[in-house]
Design an enzyme around this catalytic site. Structure first.
Site, mmCIF file in Angstrom:
data_model
loop_
_atom_site.group_PDB
_atom_site.id
_atom_site.type_symbol
_atom_site.label_atom_id
_atom_site.label_comp_id
_atom_site.label_asym_id
_atom_site.label_seq_id
_atom_site.Cartn_x
_atom_site.Cartn_y
_atom_site.Cartn_z
ATOM 1 N N HIS A 59 0.838 -1.208 0.000
ATOM 2 C CA HIS A 59 0.000 0.000 0.000
ATOM 3 C C HIS A 59 0.869 1.253 0.000
ATOM 4 O O HIS A 59 0.601 2.207 -0.736
ATOM 5 C CB HIS A 59 -0.892 0.050 1.250
ATOM 6 C CG HIS A 59 -1.932 -0.994 1.335
ATOM 7 N ND1 HIS A 59 -2.109 -1.751 2.471
ATOM 8 C CD2 HIS A 59 -2.877 -1.415 0.459
ATOM 9 C CE1 HIS A 59 -3.115 -2.580 2.295
ATOM 10 N NE2 HIS A 59 -3.598 -2.411 1.063
ATOM 11 N N LYS A 115 -17.813 -5.938 8.405
ATOM 12 C CA LYS A 115 -16.592 -6.674 8.756
ATOM 13 C C LYS A 115 -16.130 -6.292 10.150
ATOM 14 O O LYS A 115 -16.364 -5.178 10.619
ATOM 15 C CB LYS A 115 -15.465 -6.350 7.769
ATOM 16 C CG LYS A 115 -15.672 -6.908 6.386
ATOM 17 C CD LYS A 115 -14.451 -6.640 5.531
ATOM 18 C CE LYS A 115 -14.593 -7.245 4.159
ATOM 19 N NZ LYS A 115 -13.424 -6.958 3.321
ATOM 20 N N ARG A 147 -2.132 -6.589 -7.963
ATOM 21 C CA ARG A 147 -1.044 -7.508 -7.652
ATOM 22 C C ARG A 147 -0.957 -8.617 -8.674
ATOM 23 O O ARG A 147 0.121 -9.082 -9.008
ATOM 24 C CB ARG A 147 -1.246 -8.119 -6.262
ATOM 25 C CG ARG A 147 -1.106 -7.140 -5.130
ATOM 26 C CD ARG A 147 -1.521 -7.774 -3.843
ATOM 27 N NE ARG A 147 -2.949 -8.104 -3.959
ATOM 28 C CZ ARG A 147 -3.718 -8.460 -2.967
ATOM 29 N NH1 ARG A 147 -3.229 -8.588 -1.777
ATOM 30 N NH2 ARG A 147 -4.989 -8.712 -3.148
ATOM 31 N N SER A 159 -3.227 -7.449 3.290
ATOM 32 C CA SER A 159 -3.484 -7.234 4.712
ATOM 33 C C SER A 159 -3.923 -8.521 5.393
ATOM 34 O O SER A 159 -3.516 -8.809 6.516
ATOM 35 C CB SER A 159 -4.555 -6.154 4.908
ATOM 36 O OG SER A 159 -4.092 -4.908 4.458
#
Length: 161
Positions: A18, A42, A91, A130
């Site tokens: 990040h 979440k 990614r 993460s």
């Protein structure tokens, strides 16, 4: 001329991947906003306040940056804050499939007035997320070099007392 760039995510926690995108994104426009998304469905590892503080500390060397947080639709935040460009990181090909779908939906929601720019992550961090950082950390694995030093220090203080 690009004035405002938004890089939004949960950043739970912010990783060096990040941070790489933030450093590069800050060069794309006059002002970069890192928007920490609050997802009420979440259970985060860190509170939104912790995440914004950790990002602010890790990016203190960047002059044209603002750290903010929001909940709800990204498109609503973009409209409300007059964002010119939304920055997204990729990614791998699986990221592209998800991100292109989100970008197309968001473009529809903000009437194609805002561009989405995709940056490939640095190869050193192409495997980092993460989620994987949290999992390795909670299993007592070494995540040094995968998150900013201030984040690692905070995680160790908070969870390994």
């Amino acid at each position: 001329m690009i004035k405002k760039v938004l890089y939004a995510g949960s950043f739970d926690p912010i990783t060096n991947g990040h941070l790489d995108l933030i450093n590069r994104g800050a060069k794309l426009g006059d002002h970069l906003i890192v928007g920490v998304i609050e997802n009420m469905s979440k259970t985060p590892f860190f509170t939104v306040e912790e995440r914004t503080d950790l990002i602010r500390e890790a990016t203190s060397h960047i002059k044209n940056i603002e750290i903010d947080h929001f909940s709800g639709l990204l498109a609503d935040y973009v409209k409300k804050n007059n964002i010119d460009v939304v920055l997204r990181g990729l990614r791998a090909t699986m990221d592209f499939e998800y991100e292109i779908q989100m970008a197309q939906m968001n473009a529809r929601l903000y009437n194609n007035d805002v561009e989405t720019v995709f940056l490939m992550t640095c190869p050193d961090y192409s495997f980092v997320s993460s989620s994987i950082v949290k999992e390795v950390f909670m299993l007592n694995g070494d995540i040094k070099g995968l998150v900013p030093d201030n984040v690692l220090d905070y995680m160790e203080r908070k969870y390994r007392k």
